[in-house]
Design an enzyme around this catalytic site. Structure first.
Site, PDB file in Angstrom:
ATOM      1  CB  ILE A 217      -0.648  -0.002   1.452  1.00 58.31           C
ATOM      2  CG1 ILE A 217      -1.919  -1.194   1.404  1.00 58.31           C
ATOM      3  CG2 ILE A 217      -1.747   1.432   1.380  1.00 58.31           C
ATOM      4  CD1 ILE A 217      -2.478  -1.335   2.786  1.00 58.31           C
ATOM      5  CG  HIS A 218       3.015   3.161  -3.104  1.00 59.42           C
ATOM      6  ND1 HIS A 218       2.603   2.000  -3.751  1.00 59.42           N
ATOM      7  CD2 HIS A 218       3.144   4.081  -4.012  1.00 59.42           C
ATOM      8  CE1 HIS A 218       2.586   2.294  -5.084  1.00 59.42           C
ATOM      9  NE2 HIS A 218       3.118   3.738  -5.253  1.00 59.42           N
ATOM     10  NE  ARG A 219      -0.853   5.369  -6.925  1.00 62.06           N
ATOM     11  CZ  ARG A 219       0.244   4.601  -7.586  1.00 62.06           C
ATOM     12  NH1 ARG A 219       0.037   3.248  -7.714  1.00 62.06           N
ATOM     13  NH2 ARG A 219       1.148   5.294  -8.080  1.00 62.06           N
TER      14      ARG A 219
END
Ligand code: UD1
Ligand code: UDP
Length: 379
Positions: A217-219
């Protein structure tokens, strides 16, 4: 012929490995590559590690721009890129994907009238609140050579007025568009065996013979929004009741977990033996994790595709994707941050893993095609 490749973020460094390798193997007599690293990513496990592992030549220039607001970061990059391009005066600037490094490089080169080759052109999410969507549209529309990895990418370009009928010599006003496959697929084919053999990550994380889910997860839309980040990590906690889940944390996510999540949720996550929160891992370790995972949950563009390369089902933790072909193939589903949907589809895919993964991303020789096409456009 001289090209300047401009990279800065993790996935661009990885993609650049494919082009540098093709130049080294097939075009070293004709093509000289100068590499500029903007410094957008700078932790050693977000940058240096990939140069070493993938034998990418050390950048000739590191602009050390680092993290900042979008405008400040992009502007700093432009100032410094301009200086280097004026010294190097290349025949082409090569840019990858859709980050702020891509945008800064494209605007700067275009104002200096240096032709741009855009690798991963044509991808669209049709969501202009995403910074990447703006970056990629602007970059495509000032490029001379647009290399699109998928049929959908080509379709998107045609709808925006690009033409397949243009003839050489290509220019920014007469651009050439090419469907050539994906350099990430080139990399996957080239490195997968070596990575699986060399990586010790399964042993280190005690995952040998253990079915597990891999999650990244990084957005910005997921990490910066407390509600979305909380739901995603509550869902991870729920899956961990039944299965191990490995989460290599992007530094952005790692920093925001402390700020955005309730303390009790954070404690539950860190105390749960089925949840493995790690630092970002090397590319070989990531390939080994993807190869061995039962299922992949991600908001990453690259990890979605790598799931497909390894014939793994994936859940896309976003509201849309640029890689719609993997949805059409039935091997991935868009689940956004909907906990019930994520859990239901995780269960469905675990019981019914997809087996049909038609060819979408080319033949593993995209980088070679790109080099040849750039060379054939020398004025
Ligand atoms: C960027 C790209 C995104 C891409 C992602 C790949 C933009 C607008 N976004 O997002 O498209 O999918 O890279 O990983 O260009 N940080 C560190 N160390 C680092 C790098 C970043 O601690 O080496 C932290 C900083 O707190 C920084 C934050 O991560 O503010 C975000 O970094 P940034 O490069 O601005 O965006 P990404 O989220 O990495
Ligand atoms: N990746 C990696 N280590 C990690 C997470 C990702 O090597 O801990 C690799 C992954 O295999 C893929 C690329 O980074 O090749 C994807 O980059 P990222 O998810 O940062 O960005 P995106 O593709 O969404 O732009």
């Amino acid at each position: 012929m001289k090209i300047v490749s401009i990279i800065g973020a993790r996935p661009q460094i990885i993609k650049a490995a494919a082009l540098s390798r093709a130049i080294r193997q097939y075009f070293s007599d004709e093509l000289t590559e100068i590499i500029i690293h903007t410094g957008q990513h700078y932790d050693s496990n977000m940058s240096d590690i990939f140069f070493d592992e993938l034998q990418i030549p050390k950048p000739h220039y590191n602009l050390q721009v680092g993290s900042d607001s979008h405008a400040r970061q992009t502007a700093q990059m432009m100032l410094k890129i301009e200086e280097v391009l004026c010294v190097e005066n290349p025949d082409f600037v090569v840019v990858y994907g859709d980050t702020n490094s891509t945008l800064a490089a494209a605007i700067t080169a275009s104002k200096l009238h240096i032709p741009i080759a855009h690798i991963e052109a044509g991808l669209r999410s049709f969501n202009k609140t995403m910074p990447e969507e703006i970056n990629r549209i602007l970059c495509d529309h000032c490029s001379t050579l647009l290399f699109t990895p998928t049929k959908k990418g080509l379709e998107n370009l045609l709808k925006e007025g690009f033409s397949k009928e243009n003839n050489k010599p290509f220019t920014a006003d007469n651009p050439g568009i090419f469907l050539c496959g994906d350099v990430m697929y080139d990399n996957n084919l080239y490195y997968r065996e070596k990575a699986i053999e060399k990586s010790k990550i399964l042993n280190a994380l005690k995952l040998e013979n253990e079915p597990f889910v891999l999650c990244t997860i990084h957005r910005a839309e997921n990490t910066d929004n407390a509600k979305r980040l909380t739901t995603l990590f509550e869902t991870i906690l729920e899956i961990a009741q039944q299965q191990k889940i490995v989460v290599p944390l992007h530094p952005r996510t790692n920093k925001l977990l402390d700020i955005k999540l309730e303390k009790t949720l954070l404690q539950h996550l860190t105390n749960n033996k089925n949840i493995i929160l790690t630092e970002p891992v090397s590319f070989f370790d990531m390939l080994a994790l993807e190869h061995n995972a039962q299922l992949i949950m991600t908001d990453s563009g690259g990890v979605q595709k790598e799931a497909y390369f390894f014939k793994k089902p994936s859940l896309i933790l976003r509201n849309e994707t640029e890689w719609t072909e993997i949805i059409d193939a039935g091997t991935a589903q868009i689940v956004d941050t909907n906990k019930e949907k994520i859990v239901a589809i995780w269960k469905f895919f675990s019981a019914h893993p997809p087996s049909n993964f038609p060819s979408i991303f080319g033949d593993g020789a995209a980088a070679q095609f790109i080099c040849k096409t750039i060379l054939s456009n020398k004025h």
